[in-house]
Design an enzyme around this catalytic site. Structure first.
Site, PDB file in Angstrom:
ATOM      1  N   GLN A  90     -13.762   5.233 -20.526  1.00  0.00           N
ATOM      2  CA  GLN A  90     -15.360   4.892 -21.384  1.00  0.00           C
ATOM      3  C   GLN A  90     -15.845   3.673 -20.855  1.00  0.00           C
ATOM      4  O   GLN A  90     -17.484   4.116 -20.855  1.00  0.00           O
ATOM      5  CB  GLN A  90     -15.549   5.347 -22.634  1.00  0.00           C
ATOM      6  CG  GLN A  90     -14.891   6.822 -22.839  1.00  0.00           C
ATOM      7  CD  GLN A  90     -14.813   6.695 -24.485  1.00  0.00           C
ATOM      8  OE1 GLN A  90     -16.156   7.272 -25.193  1.00  0.00           O
ATOM      9  NE2 GLN A  90     -14.307   6.033 -25.074  1.00  0.00           N
ATOM     10  N   ASN A  91     -15.725   2.963 -20.272  1.00  0.00           N
ATOM     11  CA  ASN A  91     -16.399   1.316 -20.378  1.00  0.00           C
ATOM     12  C   ASN A  91     -16.895   1.602 -18.445  1.00  0.00           C
ATOM     13  O   ASN A  91     -16.606   2.060 -17.761  1.00  0.00           O
ATOM     14  CB  ASN A  91     -15.414   0.452 -20.458  1.00  0.00           C
ATOM     15  CG  ASN A  91     -14.667   0.375 -21.895  1.00  0.00           C
ATOM     16  OD1 ASN A  91     -15.104   0.876 -22.145  1.00  0.00           O
ATOM     17  ND2 ASN A  91     -13.549  -0.533 -21.898  1.00  0.00           N
TER      18      ASN A  91
ATOM     19  N   ASP B 238     -17.589  -1.510 -17.476  1.00  0.00           N
ATOM     20  CA  ASP B 238     -17.708  -2.851 -16.890  1.00  0.00           C
ATOM     21  C   ASP B 238     -16.139  -3.219 -15.420  1.00  0.00           C
ATOM     22  O   ASP B 238     -16.760  -4.550 -15.044  1.00  0.00           O
ATOM     23  CB  ASP B 238     -17.087  -3.430 -18.021  1.00  0.00           C
ATOM     24  CG  ASP B 238     -15.627  -3.256 -18.766  1.00  0.00           C
ATOM     25  OD1 ASP B 238     -14.764  -2.654 -17.801  1.00  0.00           O
ATOM     26  OD2 ASP B 238     -15.374  -3.983 -19.955  1.00  0.00           O
TER      27      ASP B 238
ATOM     28  N   HIS C 206     -18.006   7.482 -18.499  1.00  0.00           N
ATOM     29  CA  HIS C 206     -19.404   6.803 -17.968  1.00  0.00           C
ATOM     30  C   HIS C 206     -20.179   6.283 -17.095  1.00  0.00           C
ATOM     31  O   HIS C 206     -21.581   5.634 -17.096  1.00  0.00           O
ATOM     32  CB  HIS C 206     -19.407   6.546 -19.283  1.00  0.00           C
ATOM     33  CG  HIS C 206     -19.339   7.640 -20.787  1.00  0.00           C
ATOM     34  ND1 HIS C 206     -19.370   7.017 -22.198  1.00  0.00           N
ATOM     35  CD2 HIS C 206     -19.141   8.331 -20.583  1.00  0.00           C
ATOM     36  CE1 HIS C 206     -19.163   7.403 -22.438  1.00  0.00           C
ATOM     37  NE2 HIS C 206     -18.939   8.710 -22.003  1.00  0.00           N
TER      38      HIS C 206
ATOM     39  N   CYS D 104     -35.732   4.896   0.454  1.00  0.00           N
ATOM     40  CA  CYS D 104     -36.552   6.297   0.569  1.00  0.00           C
ATOM     41  C   CYS D 104     -38.180   6.186  -0.306  1.00  0.00           C
ATOM     42  O   CYS D 104     -38.404   6.758  -0.725  1.00  0.00           O
ATOM     43  CB  CYS D 104     -36.144   7.427  -0.153  1.00  0.00           C
ATOM     44  SG  CYS D 104     -35.901   7.779  -2.099  1.00  0.00           S
TER      45      CYS D 104
ATOM     46  N   GLY E 196      -9.411   1.485 -28.818  1.00  0.00           N
ATOM     47  CA  GLY E 196     -10.530   0.481 -28.710  1.00  0.00           C
ATOM     48  C   GLY E 196     -11.851   1.115 -28.792  1.00  0.00           C
ATOM     49  O   GLY E 196     -12.495   1.119 -28.035  1.00  0.00           O
TER      50      GLY E 196
END
Ligand code: OAD
Length: 233
Positions: free
Chosen positions: A96-97, A99, A114, A143, A180
């Site tokens: 889900q990180n 980083d 994510h 654009c 975690g």
């Protein structure tokens, strides 16, 4: 702690990681004391409506996050995960990180549920590209519209192709190790259920119990890198 399982005894491992995986690198988690969403209101910084209202302000926030993450290094937990993947190439890392720390530790084919702090996209042009400039420059696409961080913000849908890869890995694994994550952000939080319901071995590593702890056969309490070192043996 006597390790209840050994990673080496499994063939198809999925590591499912959240912000606690990177906490020992010095990257703040989202919830709990010192959490990012305690300091910053997501409605101001991490949703499409905020970006539409004030893209410069949202980019300033993401620039700050890039700078903070860039100063940090992968920790021993990231390195164990990479080593397991090198030894057992069918290992899949679903994170889900945003980083990029698993990749910096050498991991391959990380499934980023994510998105990533290190990619930008232009929705009108349907373009996504890596971008590691700091501060992000130029903020506007040719654009004329703003590049947007390729991150799944609050109220955004997950990319269904990415979810499919995660689901496939969980449908095939013989061991799921969740590391975690508070297990409160859906739909990511429901993915581990796929492995649990199939009867795969399931392990939760966290400092504390979470609302989804009961899904897991083994609930191991401690710092990610310490517990992983025990399981690696
Ligand atoms: P949270 O901040 O919600 O939860 C972090 C979890 O890590 C907590 O359960 C902590 O107890 C645990 N933890 C902290 N330090 C640890 C350590 N050293 N070892 C083991 N566990 C530790 O983070 P996530 O669950 O990842 O979305 O949050 C999910 C999503 O919410 C994130 O992906 C983010 C956020 O909004 C986006 O960035 C799009």
């Amino acid at each position: 702690m006597a390790a209840p399982i050994r990673l080496r005894d499994f063939q198809r491992i999925v590591f499912f990681t959240g912000a606690g995986m990177s906490a020992e690198s010095g990257i703040p988690t989202y919830r709990g004391s010192g959490g990012i969403w305690k300091e910053y209101d997501y409605q101001e910084y991490a949703c499409q409506a905020a970006f539409d209202r004030d893209p410069e302000k949202v980019w300033d926030f993401h620039d700050k996050r890039r700078a903070a993450v860039a100063k940090c290094e992968p920790n021993p937990g990231h390195r164990i995960v990479t080593r397991v993947q090198e030894e057992k190439p069918s290992t899949v890392i679903v994170t889900q990180n945003i980083d990029g720390m698993h990749q910096r530790a050498g991991a391959k084919d990380v499934v980023e549920l994510h998105g990533s702090l290190w990619r930008v996209r232009c929705d009108p042009e349907n373009v996504v590209r890596p971008d590691e400039t700091m501060p992000m420059d130029p903020r506007k696409c040719s654009c004329g519209g703003y590049w947007r961080p390729d991150i799944v913000w609050f109220e955004d849908q997950l990319d269904h192709r990415v979810v499919r890869r995660a689901r496939e890995a969980l449908e095939e694994c013989d061991l799921l190790v969740s590391i975690g994550t508070s297990g409160v952000v859906y739909p990511a939080a429901q993915l581990p259920r796929i492995a649990a319901e199939r009867g795969a071995m399931t392990v939760e590593i966290n400092l504390e119990d979470t609302p989804v702890s009961s899904l897991y056969r083994h609930r191991l309490r401690g710092k990610a890198s310490d517990v992983l070192a025990e399981l690696y043996g």
